[in-house]
Design a protein around this motif. Structure first.
Motif, short mmCIF file in Angstrom:
data_model
loop_
_atom_site.label_atom_id
_atom_site.label_comp_id
_atom_site.label_asym_id
_atom_site.label_seq_id
_atom_site.Cartn_x
_atom_site.Cartn_y
_atom_site.Cartn_z
N LYS A 1 1.02 -1.19 -0.03
CA LYS A 1 -0.08 0.09 0.15
C LYS A 1 1.11 1.16 0.04
CE LYS A 1 -3.96 1.97 2.06
NZ LYS A 1 -4.90 2.00 0.58
N VAL A 2 0.71 2.15 -1.13
CA VAL A 2 1.61 3.12 -1.23
C VAL A 2 1.26 4.26 -0.58
CG1 VAL A 2 2.83 4.55 -2.95
CG2 VAL A 2 2.45 2.08 -3.40
N ALA A 3 2.00 5.16 0.02
CA ALA A 3 1.40 6.46 0.73
C ALA A 3 0.92 7.44 -0.13
CB ALA A 3 2.60 7.07 1.49
N PRO A 4 -0.22 8.20 0.26
CA PRO A 4 -0.83 9.18 -0.73
C PRO A 4 0.25 10.00 -1.41
CG PRO A 4 -1.92 8.88 1.28
CD PRO A 4 -1.00 8.20 1.55
N GLY A 5 0.25 10.31 -2.64
CA GLY A 5 1.08 11.15 -3.33
C GLY A 5 2.37 10.63 -3.66
N LYS A 6 2.43 9.16 -3.22
CA LYS A 6 4.05 8.58 -3.40
C LYS A 6 4.24 7.37 -4.41
CE LYS A 6 6.22 10.72 0.00
NZ LYS A 6 7.23 11.88 -0.39
N MET A 7 3.01 7.48 -5.39
CA MET A 7 3.09 6.36 -6.29
C MET A 7 4.11 6.75 -7.44
SD MET A 7 2.15 3.39 -7.27
CE MET A 7 0.71 3.02 -6.57
N ALA A 8 4.52 7.81 -7.87
CA ALA A 8 5.33 8.10 -8.84
C ALA A 8 6.75 7.68 -8.41
CB ALA A 8 5.40 9.51 -9.40
N GLU A 9 6.90 8.12 -7.23
CA GLU A 9 8.16 7.60 -6.45
C GLU A 9 8.42 6.14 -6.26
OE1 GLU A 9 10.73 8.80 -2.34
OE2 GLU A 9 8.88 10.01 -2.77
N PHE A 10 7.16 5.57 -5.88
CA PHE A 10 7.43 4.22 -5.55
C PHE A 10 7.63 3.27 -7.06
CE2 PHE A 10 5.35 -0.04 -5.29
CZ PHE A 10 6.07 -0.54 -4.02
N LYS A 11 6.80 3.93 -8.12
CA LYS A 11 7.04 3.27 -9.52
C LYS A 11 8.64 3.52 -10.03
CE LYS A 11 2.58 3.06 -11.34
NZ LYS A 11 1.52 3.49 -12.24
N ALA A 12 9.46 4.63 -9.61
CA ALA A 12 10.87 4.67 -9.93
C ALA A 12 11.39 3.82 -9.42
CB ALA A 12 11.06 6.23 -9.48
N LEU A 13 11.25 3.39 -7.95
CA LEU A 13 11.63 2.24 -7.23
C LEU A 13 11.46 0.79 -7.91
CD1 LEU A 13 11.29 3.72 -3.72
CD2 LEU A 13 13.50 3.30 -4.67
N CYS A 14 10.33 0.76 -8.36
CA CYS A 14 10.09 -0.61 -8.98
C CYS A 14 11.09 -0.78 -10.22
CB CYS A 14 8.62 -0.31 -9.64
SG CYS A 14 7.58 -0.48 -8.25
N ASP A 15 11.31 0.52 -10.88
CA ASP A 15 12.23 0.41 -12.16
C ASP A 15 13.42 -0.06 -11.65
OD1 ASP A 15 10.45 1.32 -14.17
OD2 ASP A 15 11.26 3.25 -13.86
N THR A 16 14.07 0.31 -10.44
CA THR A 16 15.17 -0.09 -9.74
C THR A 16 15.22 -1.57 -9.54
OG1 THR A 16 15.81 2.13 -8.99
CG2 THR A 16 17.01 0.27 -7.97
N PHE A 17 14.24 -2.05 -8.89
CA PHE A 17 13.80 -3.53 -8.49
C PHE A 17 13.98 -4.32 -9.68
CE2 PHE A 17 11.25 -2.25 -4.74
CZ PHE A 17 12.13 -2.84 -3.73
N VAL A 18 13.22 -3.94 -10.69
CA VAL A 18 13.26 -4.87 -12.00
C VAL A 18 14.86 -4.91 -12.69
CG1 VAL A 18 12.40 -4.97 -14.54
CG2 VAL A 18 10.90 -4.34 -12.66
N ALA A 19 15.43 -3.89 -12.69
CA ALA A 19 16.82 -3.54 -13.33
C ALA A 19 17.73 -4.45 -12.47
CB ALA A 19 17.30 -2.07 -13.42
N ARG A 20 17.61 -4.53 -11.14
CA ARG A 20 18.72 -5.16 -10.15
C ARG A 20 18.31 -6.73 -10.29
NH1 ARG A 20 21.95 -2.90 -7.33
NH2 ARG A 20 22.29 -4.83 -5.92
N THR A 21 16.72 -6.90 -10.49
CA THR A 21 16.50 -8.51 -10.47
C THR A 21 16.58 -9.25 -11.87
OG1 THR A 21 14.81 -7.96 -8.71
CG2 THR A 21 14.35 -9.96 -10.22
N ARG A 22 16.66 -8.27 -12.97
CA ARG A 22 16.92 -9.01 -14.39
C ARG A 22 18.40 -9.37 -14.35
NH1 ARG A 22 14.32 -7.38 -18.55
NH2 ARG A 22 13.80 -5.40 -17.69
N THR A 23 19.23 -9.12 -13.52
CA THR A 23 20.80 -9.82 -13.56
C THR A 23 20.77 -11.09 -12.78
OG1 THR A 23 21.63 -8.77 -11.46
CG2 THR A 23 21.91 -7.59 -13.69
#
Length: 120
Positions: A15-37
Motif C-alpha cells: 500500500k503506497v502512501a498518498p502522493g508517493k506512487m510516482a516515487e514508488f514506481k521509480a523504485l520499481c524500475d530499480t527493482f526490475v533492473a537489479r532483478t534482471r541480472t
C-alpha cells in the motif's frame, strides 16, 4: 508435483502512501533492473491498482529467493519508507519453505505448501 520441483513464488502486496506512487514506481524500475541480472529468477513484474502494488515473482529455489532479497535489500528499505507490505505469501514445496522460514520470519509471511501440480 514433480519430486524435483523447487520453484518458490513470493506474493507481496504494497500500500503506497498518498502522493508517493510516482516515487514508488521509480523504485520499481530499480527493482526490475537489479532483478534482471539474477540467474535464479524465473519471472518478475509489478502490477498496480489504485494505491496498491503487487510484485509477481518466482524463483528456481529458496537459495534464489535469498539471493534476490540480498540483491534488492537496499531498494526494499527505500520502498518501505513510502509503502507498507500489507500481505506477503510464500508458495513453495515444504523442503524449500523450511529453508526460508528463519530468513523471512521478520516479514511475517503466510506460508503455502505446494503439494499438487506440475512444472514444464
Amino acid at each position: 508435483m514433480a519430486a524435483n520441483d523447487t520453484c518458490c513464488t513470493l506474493v507481496p502486496y504494497f500500500k503506497v502512501a498518498p502522493g508517493k506512487m510516482a516515487e514508488f514506481k521509480a523504485l520499481c524500475d530499480t527493482f526490475v533492473a537489479r532483478t534482471r541480472t539474477e540467474p535464479g529468477c524465473v519471472h518478475y513484474a509489478f502490477s498496480f491498482s489504485g494505491d496498491e502494488a503487487h510484485c509477481r515473482e518466482g524463483y528456481d529455489d529458496a537459495a534464489a529467493v535469498l539471493a534476490h532479497l540480498d540483491n534488492v535489500g537496499a531498494t526494499l528499505q527505500e520502498a518501505l519508507k513510502i509503502a507498507q507490505i500489507t500481505k506477503l505469501e510464500v508458495h513453495a514445496p515444504a523442503a524449500q519453505i523450511e529453508k526460508l522460514k528463519a530468513p523471512l520470519a521478520a516479514l511475517n509471511p503466510q506460508w503455502f505448501t505446494v503439494e499438487l501440480g506440475f512444472r514444464r
